[in-house]
Motif scaffolding. Structure first.
Motif, PDB file in Angstrom:
ATOM      1  N   LYS A 166     -56.131  -4.483   3.224  1.00 35.02           N
ATOM      2  CA  LYS A 166     -55.061  -5.473   3.348  1.00 35.02           C
ATOM      3  C   LYS A 166     -53.706  -4.789   3.537  1.00 35.02           C
ATOM      4  O   LYS A 166     -52.872  -5.259   4.305  1.00 35.02           O
TER       5      LYS A 166
ATOM      6  N   GLY B 127     -49.717 -13.135   5.747  1.00 31.62           N
ATOM      7  CA  GLY B 127     -50.966 -13.823   5.446  1.00 31.62           C
ATOM      8  C   GLY B 127     -52.058 -12.876   4.995  1.00 31.62           C
ATOM      9  O   GLY B 127     -52.941 -13.249   4.220  1.00 31.62           O
ATOM     10  N   ALA B 128     -51.989 -11.634   5.459  1.00 34.25           N
ATOM     11  CA  ALA B 128     -53.008 -10.658   5.095  1.00 34.25           C
ATOM     12  C   ALA B 128     -53.010 -10.353   3.597  1.00 34.25           C
ATOM     13  O   ALA B 128     -54.053 -10.050   3.026  1.00 34.25           O
TER      14      ALA B 128
ATOM     15  N   CYS C  14     -51.242 -12.403   1.159  1.00 37.10           N
ATOM     16  CA  CYS C  14     -50.809 -13.491   0.283  1.00 37.10           C
ATOM     17  C   CYS C  14     -51.931 -14.124  -0.521  1.00 37.10           C
ATOM     18  O   CYS C  14     -51.686 -14.626  -1.614  1.00 37.10           O
ATOM     19  N   GLU C  15     -53.155 -14.100  -0.025  1.00 37.71           N
ATOM     20  CA  GLU C  15     -54.242 -14.777  -0.738  1.00 37.71           C
ATOM     21  C   GLU C  15     -54.413 -14.220  -2.150  1.00 37.71           C
ATOM     22  O   GLU C  15     -54.410 -14.963  -3.129  1.00 37.71           O
TER      23      GLU C  15
ATOM     24  N   ALA D   2     -55.908 -20.646  -2.537  1.00 37.46           N
ATOM     25  CA  ALA D   2     -55.185 -19.480  -2.029  1.00 37.46           C
ATOM     26  C   ALA D   2     -55.616 -19.169  -0.599  1.00 37.46           C
ATOM     27  O   ALA D   2     -54.790 -18.823   0.248  1.00 37.46           O
ATOM     28  N   GLY D   3     -56.900 -19.321  -0.311  1.00 36.58           N
ATOM     29  CA  GLY D   3     -57.403 -19.086   1.042  1.00 36.58           C
ATOM     30  C   GLY D   3     -56.861 -20.092   2.039  1.00 36.58           C
ATOM     31  O   GLY D   3     -56.585 -19.757   3.188  1.00 36.58           O
TER      32      GLY D   3
ATOM     33  N   GLN E 113     -53.361 -19.031   2.795  1.00 37.39           N
ATOM     34  CA  GLN E 113     -53.410 -17.863   3.666  1.00 37.39           C
ATOM     35  C   GLN E 113     -53.725 -18.280   5.101  1.00 37.39           C
ATOM     36  O   GLN E 113     -53.082 -17.817   6.048  1.00 37.39           O
TER      37      GLN E 113
ATOM     38  N   ILE F 282     -50.679 -19.768   6.781  1.00 39.04           N
ATOM     39  CA  ILE F 282     -49.663 -18.770   7.134  1.00 39.04           C
ATOM     40  C   ILE F 282     -50.097 -17.975   8.368  1.00 39.04           C
ATOM     41  O   ILE F 282     -49.319 -17.786   9.309  1.00 39.04           O
ATOM     42  N   VAL F 283     -51.351 -17.515   8.374  1.00 34.46           N
ATOM     43  CA  VAL F 283     -51.845 -16.756   9.521  1.00 34.46           C
ATOM     44  C   VAL F 283     -51.873 -17.638  10.770  1.00 34.46           C
ATOM     45  O   VAL F 283     -51.499 -17.197  11.857  1.00 34.46           O
TER      46      VAL F 283
END
Length: 88
Positions: A10, A49-50, A52-53, A67-68, A71, A74-75
């Motif tokens: 990550k 995004g990479a 933040c999860e 959380a996913g 993410q 965001i991605v």
């Protein structure tokens, strides 16, 4: 606890996306072409995004599914910006 290989992967993704964003921003400053600015912003979102999860899961004690989802949003936002740059 986050395992070391995941943390390394990550972190590498974050660093690479920020390098691409910096190069795109430099290209924007040099040429003044608006699409390069979209590319730069898009890769910042992708890089954020990479990582933040795991941070959201740990910091706010949310489920991994929540959380996913954040993410992915965001991605996806970053990908939309890159797509906009290609359409311009």
């Amino acid at each position: 606890m986050i395992e070391t290989p995941v943390l390394v992967a990550k972190s590498l993704t974050l660093v690479l996306s920020l390098v691409v964003a910096a190069l795109a921003y430099h290209g924007y400053r040099r040429s003044g072409q608006q699409p390069m600015l979209y590319v730069a912003a898009g890769f910042v979102f992708i890089g954020a995004g990479a990582i933040c999860e795991g941070l959201i899961h740990l910091a706010f004690d949310t489920s991994l599914a929540s959380a996913g989802l954040i993410q992915a949003a965001i991605v996806s936002s970053g990908m939309v910006l890159v797509l906009l740059s290609l359409r311009s």
